[in-house]
Scaffold this active site. Structure first.
Site, PDB file in Angstrom:
ATOM      1  N   VAL A  65       0.819  -1.224   0.000  1.00  0.00           N
ATOM      2  CA  VAL A  65       0.000   0.000   0.000  1.00  0.00           C
ATOM      3  C   VAL A  65       0.851   1.272   0.000  1.00  0.00           C
ATOM      4  O   VAL A  65       0.327   2.357  -0.237  1.00  0.00           O
ATOM      5  CB  VAL A  65      -1.009   0.054   1.186  1.00  0.00           C
ATOM      6  N   ASN A  91      -6.579  -1.194   6.574  1.00  0.00           N
ATOM      7  CA  ASN A  91      -6.147  -1.866   7.809  1.00  0.00           C
ATOM      8  C   ASN A  91      -4.622  -2.019   7.906  1.00  0.00           C
ATOM      9  O   ASN A  91      -4.092  -2.113   9.015  1.00  0.00           O
ATOM     10  CB  ASN A  91      -6.841  -3.241   7.858  1.00  0.00           C
ATOM     11  N   SER A 143      -5.738   3.919  16.134  1.00  0.00           N
ATOM     12  CA  SER A 143      -5.310   3.142  17.297  1.00  0.00           C
ATOM     13  C   SER A 143      -5.614   3.970  18.526  1.00  0.00           C
ATOM     14  O   SER A 143      -5.647   5.205  18.452  1.00  0.00           O
ATOM     15  CB  SER A 143      -3.804   2.892  17.218  1.00  0.00           C
ATOM     16  N   TYR A 155       4.187   6.169  14.971  1.00  0.00           N
ATOM     17  CA  TYR A 155       2.893   5.469  14.921  1.00  0.00           C
ATOM     18  C   TYR A 155       1.754   6.418  15.320  1.00  0.00           C
ATOM     19  O   TYR A 155       0.692   6.448  14.688  1.00  0.00           O
ATOM     20  CB  TYR A 155       2.981   4.273  15.866  1.00  0.00           C
ATOM     21  N   ALA A 157       1.724   9.675  15.085  1.00  0.00           N
ATOM     22  CA  ALA A 157       1.516  10.653  14.012  1.00  0.00           C
ATOM     23  C   ALA A 157       0.689  10.031  12.887  1.00  0.00           C
ATOM     24  O   ALA A 157      -0.232  10.659  12.344  1.00  0.00           O
ATOM     25  CB  ALA A 157       2.862  11.147  13.485  1.00  0.00           C
ATOM     26  N   LYS A 159      -1.438   7.463  13.164  1.00  0.00           N
ATOM     27  CA  LYS A 159      -2.792   7.116  13.583  1.00  0.00           C
ATOM     28  C   LYS A 159      -3.645   8.352  13.881  1.00  0.00           C
ATOM     29  O   LYS A 159      -4.877   8.319  13.735  1.00  0.00           O
ATOM     30  CB  LYS A 159      -2.740   6.171  14.788  1.00  0.00           C
ATOM     31  N   ILE A 188      -5.267  -5.726  21.116  1.00  0.00           N
ATOM     32  CA  ILE A 188      -5.972  -6.875  20.528  1.00  0.00           C
ATOM     33  C   ILE A 188      -4.935  -7.959  20.220  1.00  0.00           C
ATOM     34  O   ILE A 188      -3.860  -7.658  19.688  1.00  0.00           O
ATOM     35  CB  ILE A 188      -6.695  -6.471  19.216  1.00  0.00           C
TER      36      ILE A 188
END
Ligand code: NAD
Length: 252
Positions: A65, A91, A143, A155, A157, A159, A188
């Site tokens: 992606v 995702n 998240s 991460y 930044a 999300k 999770i």
């Protein structure tokens, strides 16, 4: 339920973890699920399993992606084969945790590209197809970390960027039958969570009001609602699926 009969659903990072759980849920409800993942072998295995279980071909493609070209070719191939796209689930994502001074250029860009740029490329490519049919559902993965998290500047930044991107997609598509929402999972049980530093993970679990991790099916249930025709008046929201972790302090 059969909310997705004959719908075409794209899931990025669909080969394992949350993506695989969602792919299975959509397929179980009648969808043709197109799985796009850099892990071609795992994506292919899942597609074969879904076809055997639900009697419907679910195409798997090798898609990175972070590559605009890969995403464009994937979306074109799915539309050529199936004629429509009803749902996009952004995702795919990775973690490269470190304190800010120790995040190198490569780890900064890798995390931003996989989550945020990837979601942008996929959304830009599917929107014309959704607009032309006057229907679409886009769910992107933020998240619980989007509000800020120690050791996860790249991460966080990415999300937080997903939240802004989602709200803007919701505005730009509001009168074309399209909705855009984000899911902010807590902890999770997936291979990504297993790859986290054990001490950090245990400290976090101790802060969850329910004192337990969530399961991929918890996320699949949330996605299956937000992407359904019934959720047409819900757009621009960030749905926390986190056992209460996002509420704040849990002393007892
Ligand atoms: N598991 C959790 O506790 C948790 C919590 C919050 C947010 N999330 C988010 O949920 C999403 C899924 O997480 P997961 O736990 O299932 O992760 P995971 O690592 O188990 O699975 C991610 C999948 O994405 C694929 N992928 C990675 N980079 C890609 C790329 N450039 N192009 C295409 N595919 C790519 C991987 O091959 C893998 O199949 C991610 O966006 C993650 O940030 C997960």
């Amino acid at each position: 339920m059969n909310r997705y009969t004959d719908q075409v659903v794209l899931v990025t990072g669909g080969a394992r973890g949350l993506g695989a759980a969602m792919a299975e849920r959509f397929a179980a409800e009648g969808a043709i699920v197109a799985i796009g993942d850099v892990n071609e072998a795992a994506a292919g295995e899942l597609a074969d399993r879904l076809a055997a279980e639900f009697g419907r071909a679910c195409p798997a493609h090798r898609v990175d992606v972070t590559s605009s070209a890969d995403v464009g070719e994937w979306v074109d191939a799915v539309v050529r084969a199936h004629g429509r796209i009803d749902v996009l689930v952004n995702n795919a994502g990775i973690i490269r945790d470190n304190r800010i001074e120790d995040i190198d250029d490569a780890d900064w860009h890798a995390v931003l590209d996989a989550s945020l740029t990837g979601a942008f490329y996929c959304t830009r490519n599917v929107l014309p197809h959704m607009r032309s049919r006057g229907y679409g559902r886009i769910v992107s993965f933020s998240s619980m970390s989007w509000r800020g998290n120690f050791g996860q500047a790249n991460y966080v930044a990415a999300k937080a960027g997903i939240v802004g991107l989602t709200r803007t997609i919701a505005l730009e598509t509001a009168r074309q039958g399209i909705t855009a929402n984000a899911i902010a999972p807590g902890l999770i049980d997936t291979p990504m969570l297993a790859s986290m530093n054990t001490a950090a993970r245990d400290k976090l679990i101790a802060k969850v009001p329910q004192r337990k991790t969530g399961q991929p099916r918890d996320i699949a249930e949330a996605a299956a609602y937000l992407c359904s025709p019934a959720a047409g008046y819900v757009s621009g929201v960030v749905l926390d699926v986190d056992g209460g972790l996002g509420i704040g302090s849990s002393i007892r």
